[in-house]
Design a protein around this motif. Structure first.
Motif, PDB file in Angstrom:
ATOM      1  N   UNK A 221      32.202  22.860  32.056  1.00 35.66           N
ATOM      2  CA  UNK A 221      32.470  23.741  33.188  1.00 35.66           C
ATOM      3  C   UNK A 221      32.815  22.939  34.443  1.00 35.66           C
ATOM      4  N   UNK A 222      33.706  23.493  35.213  1.00 38.99           N
ATOM      5  CA  UNK A 222      34.063  22.888  36.492  1.00 38.99           C
ATOM      6  C   UNK A 222      32.851  22.907  37.424  1.00 38.99           C
ATOM      7  N   UNK A 223      32.665  21.800  38.124  1.00 45.77           N
ATOM      8  CA  UNK A 223      31.597  21.654  39.116  1.00 45.77           C
ATOM      9  C   UNK A 223      30.197  21.791  38.515  1.00 45.77           C
ATOM     10  N   UNK A 224      30.075  21.533  37.227  1.00 46.00           N
ATOM     11  CA  UNK A 224      28.786  21.540  36.547  1.00 46.00           C
ATOM     12  C   UNK A 224      28.682  20.307  35.652  1.00 46.00           C
ATOM     13  N   UNK A 225      27.481  19.836  35.430  1.00 48.86           N
ATOM     14  CA  UNK A 225      27.218  18.817  34.435  1.00 48.86           C
ATOM     15  C   UNK A 225      28.093  17.580  34.545  1.00 48.86           C
ATOM     16  N   UNK A 226      28.440  17.027  33.385  1.00 48.97           N
ATOM     17  CA  UNK A 226      29.194  15.780  33.356  1.00 48.97           C
ATOM     18  C   UNK A 226      30.599  15.886  33.935  1.00 48.97           C
ATOM     19  N   UNK A 229      30.315  15.081  37.504  1.00 48.76           N
ATOM     20  CA  UNK A 229      30.057  13.664  37.753  1.00 48.76           C
ATOM     21  C   UNK A 229      31.340  12.845  37.659  1.00 48.76           C
ATOM     22  N   UNK A 230      32.145  13.107  36.631  1.00 44.71           N
ATOM     23  CA  UNK A 230      33.396  12.361  36.458  1.00 44.71           C
ATOM     24  C   UNK A 230      34.374  12.692  37.581  1.00 44.71           C
ATOM     25  N   UNK A 231      34.475  13.969  37.931  1.00 42.52           N
ATOM     26  CA  UNK A 231      35.336  14.354  39.056  1.00 42.52           C
ATOM     27  C   UNK A 231      34.813  13.750  40.358  1.00 42.52           C
ATOM     28  N   UNK A 232      33.483  13.686  40.504  1.00 45.59           N
ATOM     29  CA  UNK A 232      32.898  13.086  41.701  1.00 45.59           C
ATOM     30  C   UNK A 232      33.218  11.611  41.811  1.00 45.59           C
ATOM     31  N   UNK A 233      33.163  10.897  40.688  1.00 46.32           N
ATOM     32  CA  UNK A 233      33.542   9.479  40.687  1.00 46.32           C
ATOM     33  C   UNK A 233      35.000   9.338  41.100  1.00 46.32           C
ATOM     34  N   UNK A 234      35.854  10.188  40.552  1.00 46.45           N
ATOM     35  CA  UNK A 234      37.278  10.142  40.885  1.00 46.45           C
ATOM     36  C   UNK A 234      37.500  10.361  42.374  1.00 46.45           C
ATOM     37  N   UNK A 235      36.841  11.353  42.942  1.00 48.86           N
ATOM     38  CA  UNK A 235      37.021  11.649  44.365  1.00 48.86           C
ATOM     39  C   UNK A 235      36.406  10.574  45.252  1.00 48.86           C
ATOM     40  N   UNK A 264      40.960  17.766  31.929  1.00 45.52           N
ATOM     41  CA  UNK A 264      42.281  18.350  32.160  1.00 45.52           C
ATOM     42  C   UNK A 264      42.227  19.858  32.256  1.00 45.52           C
ATOM     43  N   UNK A 265      41.345  20.471  31.457  1.00 44.75           N
ATOM     44  CA  UNK A 265      41.241  21.934  31.461  1.00 44.75           C
ATOM     45  C   UNK A 265      40.521  22.453  32.685  1.00 44.75           C
ATOM     46  N   UNK A 266      39.528  21.722  33.178  1.00 45.95           N
ATOM     47  CA  UNK A 266      38.697  22.226  34.270  1.00 45.95           C
ATOM     48  C   UNK A 266      39.107  21.721  35.650  1.00 45.95           C
ATOM     49  N   UNK A 267      39.867  20.616  35.700  1.00 46.60           N
ATOM     50  CA  UNK A 267      40.310  20.068  36.999  1.00 46.60           C
ATOM     51  C   UNK A 267      41.814  19.790  36.994  1.00 46.60           C
ATOM     52  N   UNK A 268      42.643  20.809  36.749  1.00 42.25           N
ATOM     53  CA  UNK A 268      44.097  20.580  36.767  1.00 42.25           C
ATOM     54  C   UNK A 268      44.620  20.265  38.162  1.00 42.25           C
ATOM     55  N   UNK A 269      43.821  20.548  39.169  1.00 44.15           N
ATOM     56  CA  UNK A 269      44.207  20.220  40.537  1.00 44.15           C
ATOM     57  C   UNK A 269      43.928  18.773  40.878  1.00 44.15           C
ATOM     58  N   UNK A 270      43.134  18.086  40.062  1.00 42.72           N
ATOM     59  CA  UNK A 270      42.749  16.705  40.344  1.00 42.72           C
ATOM     60  C   UNK A 270      43.507  15.719  39.468  1.00 42.72           C
ATOM     61  N   UNK A 271      43.628  16.034  38.169  1.00 42.60           N
ATOM     62  CA  UNK A 271      44.278  15.116  37.230  1.00 42.60           C
ATOM     63  C   UNK A 271      45.678  15.608  36.906  1.00 42.60           C
ATOM     64  N   UNK A 272      46.647  14.716  37.022  1.00 40.53           N
ATOM     65  CA  UNK A 272      48.046  15.078  36.816  1.00 40.53           C
ATOM     66  C   UNK A 272      48.510  14.895  35.379  1.00 40.53           C
ATOM     67  N   UNK A 273      47.757  14.184  34.570  1.00 45.24           N
ATOM     68  CA  UNK A 273      48.073  14.021  33.151  1.00 45.24           C
ATOM     69  C   UNK A 273      46.824  13.507  32.447  1.00 45.24           C
ATOM     70  N   UNK A 304      35.849  31.372  23.137  1.00 44.18           N
ATOM     71  CA  UNK A 304      34.802  31.061  24.098  1.00 44.18           C
ATOM     72  C   UNK A 304      35.048  29.838  24.950  1.00 44.18           C
ATOM     73  N   UNK A 305      36.293  29.362  24.998  1.00 42.04           N
ATOM     74  CA  UNK A 305      36.579  28.189  25.803  1.00 42.04           C
ATOM     75  C   UNK A 305      36.365  28.500  27.278  1.00 42.04           C
ATOM     76  N   UNK A 306      35.625  27.639  27.952  1.00 43.26           N
ATOM     77  CA  UNK A 306      35.350  27.835  29.371  1.00 43.26           C
ATOM     78  C   UNK A 306      36.346  27.016  30.178  1.00 43.26           C
ATOM     79  N   UNK A 307      37.276  27.670  30.813  1.00 41.00           N
ATOM     80  CA  UNK A 307      38.292  26.993  31.599  1.00 41.00           C
ATOM     81  C   UNK A 307      38.337  27.626  32.979  1.00 41.00           C
ATOM     82  N   UNK A 308      38.243  26.794  34.004  1.00 38.52           N
ATOM     83  CA  UNK A 308      38.280  27.282  35.380  1.00 38.52           C
ATOM     84  C   UNK A 308      39.480  26.647  36.079  1.00 38.52           C
ATOM     85  N   UNK A 309      40.609  27.291  36.014  1.00 39.02           N
ATOM     86  CA  UNK A 309      41.794  26.759  36.677  1.00 39.02           C
ATOM     87  C   UNK A 309      41.814  27.232  38.130  1.00 39.02           C
ATOM     88  N   UNK A 310      42.334  26.361  38.983  1.00 38.68           N
ATOM     89  CA  UNK A 310      42.331  26.680  40.403  1.00 38.68           C
ATOM     90  C   UNK A 310      43.712  27.002  40.943  1.00 38.68           C
TER      91      UNK A 310
END
Length: 429
Positions: A221-226, A229-235, A264-273, A304-310
């Protein structure tokens, strides 16, 4: 079928905790019936430790379930000197690790040998990093509500303050940032092309085998769990260094590949590929039992795929998978491609059909491959699928100095970098 899989895992867990390892393996192989397994109490709440330890890259056979005659704790040896086991042995690792306690951070080297099924498992060789002059490769830390993770950041020697691309590399189970950097040779490509490389380290507090928890619903899930953390490291890196926000990418191997698909599924606004090597699609599993089902025969990512696109963006994706992979079924690579292709089809207009090109080839070392490319109207590929014929669960074209590599295959690192940079290049430029 799904119910039987869950029952087998629970019964195997019970037998393993009683020290009855051979009986546990027989249950998982389906050699015995488990009529009373439905009465087995469920496991206590907590993280499941699914071990995606790769089997030998040298075992270039098609997917097969280990035979009943195979010893329960037999270890296979790769050409790089790393110990590897098929998925059934991995399940015993999971069961044993689930009861273990740990209070240490993820190491920057390979852990010491541990007992598994009564057999000591040798540690992979320590990675030998190539360190060009002028560069830096330092350990950093990020923390948020989901926890704390260390990571290594490679800054190329040619860096002079100009905005650079950033690639986040997610290691597989039992690997470390140093080992993964060595095996993929990604730091050398960073010197050649001029980009930053981050290697987040999974904590052994979160998973005893050092696997990213791609199979947990809470870590999809976006903004949850691991993912947070990975998105936080990137930012954090983007805050501390001049990073081109239009050229931020993520890639990974095995559990790391599955996690890259989630990013890629949860942070399409952050990762370009995104690059997925020997991994699984986002949502391929939702718990422990479905994880092993997905590894054996492919998952069901559309359920049941959890995808949060922005912003409705589709993230271009490149996939590598060996058709001799005995740890993660090759169907999973096709499912990563299908998941992205479905999203592309849903958003594309009728006149915006992608051009599909299929080619085949063979490396000088004898590994054949089939490459399917889907390109947009500018000629840039937005989806690539490389099937490596006879290759197992290992990084294609990697260095034998790192663990879980197939040096004879096409250079997955170079092809990923080529794919990443061309997806963000100016058409005609």
């Amino acid at each position: 079928m799904a119910r039987r899989s869950k029952i087998d895992v629970l019964e195997a867990t019970r037998l393993t905790r009683q020290g009855r390892l051979e009986e546990a393996m027989a249950v998982l192989r389906g050699d015995v019936d488990t009529p009373h397994a439905a009465d087995t109490p469920p496991e206590a709440d907590g993280k499941a430790f699914v071990d995606l330890v790769p089997p030998s890259a040298a075992t270039g056979s098609a997917w097969t379930t280990p035979s009943a005659a195979a010893p329960a704790a037999t270890a296979h040896r790769s050409e790089t000197g790393s110990t590897a086991v098929p998925w059934l042995d991995g399940l015993l690792d999971m069961v044993l690790n689930r009861t273990a306690t740990s209070g240490h951070e993820a190491p920057t080297h390979t852990p010491a040998p541990t007992a598994r099924g009564g057999v000591a498992e040798p540690a992979p060789q320590k990675a030998r990093l190539h360190m060009p002059s002028g560069k830096s490769f330092e350990e950093r830390t990020f923390a948020n509500e989901a926890g704390r993770r260390t990571y290594k950041l490679y800054v190329p020697g040619r860096f002079d303050g100009q905005p650079l691309p950033l690639l986040v590399m997610l290691h597989g189970c039992t690997q470390s940032p140093d080992d993964f950097a060595t095996g993929t040779r990604m730091n050398e490509l960073a010197e050649e092309h001029g980009f930053l490389v981050a290697y987040p380290a999974q904590s052994h507090d979160a998973n005893a085998s050092g696997c990213w928890n791609w199979f947990n619903a809470g870590d999809q899930r976006r903004d949850r769990g691991e993912p947070s953390l990975i998105a936080g490291i990137t930012r954090q890196i983007m805050d501390d260094f001049p990073v081109d926000p239009e050229r931020v990418f993520a890639a990974g191997l095995s559990a790391g590949g599955a996690t890259a698909a989630i990013m890629g599924a949860t942070y399409p606004d952050l990762y370009r590929a995104i690059g997925v090597h020997s991994g699984l699609a986002c949502g391929a599993a939702r718990d422990m039992s479905s994880a092993f089902s997905a590894m054996r025969q492919g998952g069901h990512p559309s359920v049941g795929t959890v995808v949060h696109r922005t912003d409705g963006k589709i993230v271009p994706t490149i996939v590598f998978h060996g058709d001799g992979d005995r740890t993660v079924h090759p169907l999973n690579g096709a499912q990563v491609v299908a998941q992205v292709a479905a999203q592309l089809a849903a958003q594309a207009k009728a006149e915006e059909k992608l051009a599909v090109t299929i080619t085949s080839g063979q490396t000088p070392e004898g590994i054949g491959y089939t490459r399917e490319v889907q390109s947009d109207d500018t000629g840039r590929s937005v989806l690539e699928h490389w099937v490596l014929h006879g290759a197992g669960h290992a990084w294609s074209g990697g260095s034998p100095s790192g663990s879980y590599t197939e040096p004879r295959g096409p250079d997955a690192s170079r092809e990923m970098v080529r794919f990443f940079l061309q997806t963000t290049s100016v058409p005609g430029g």
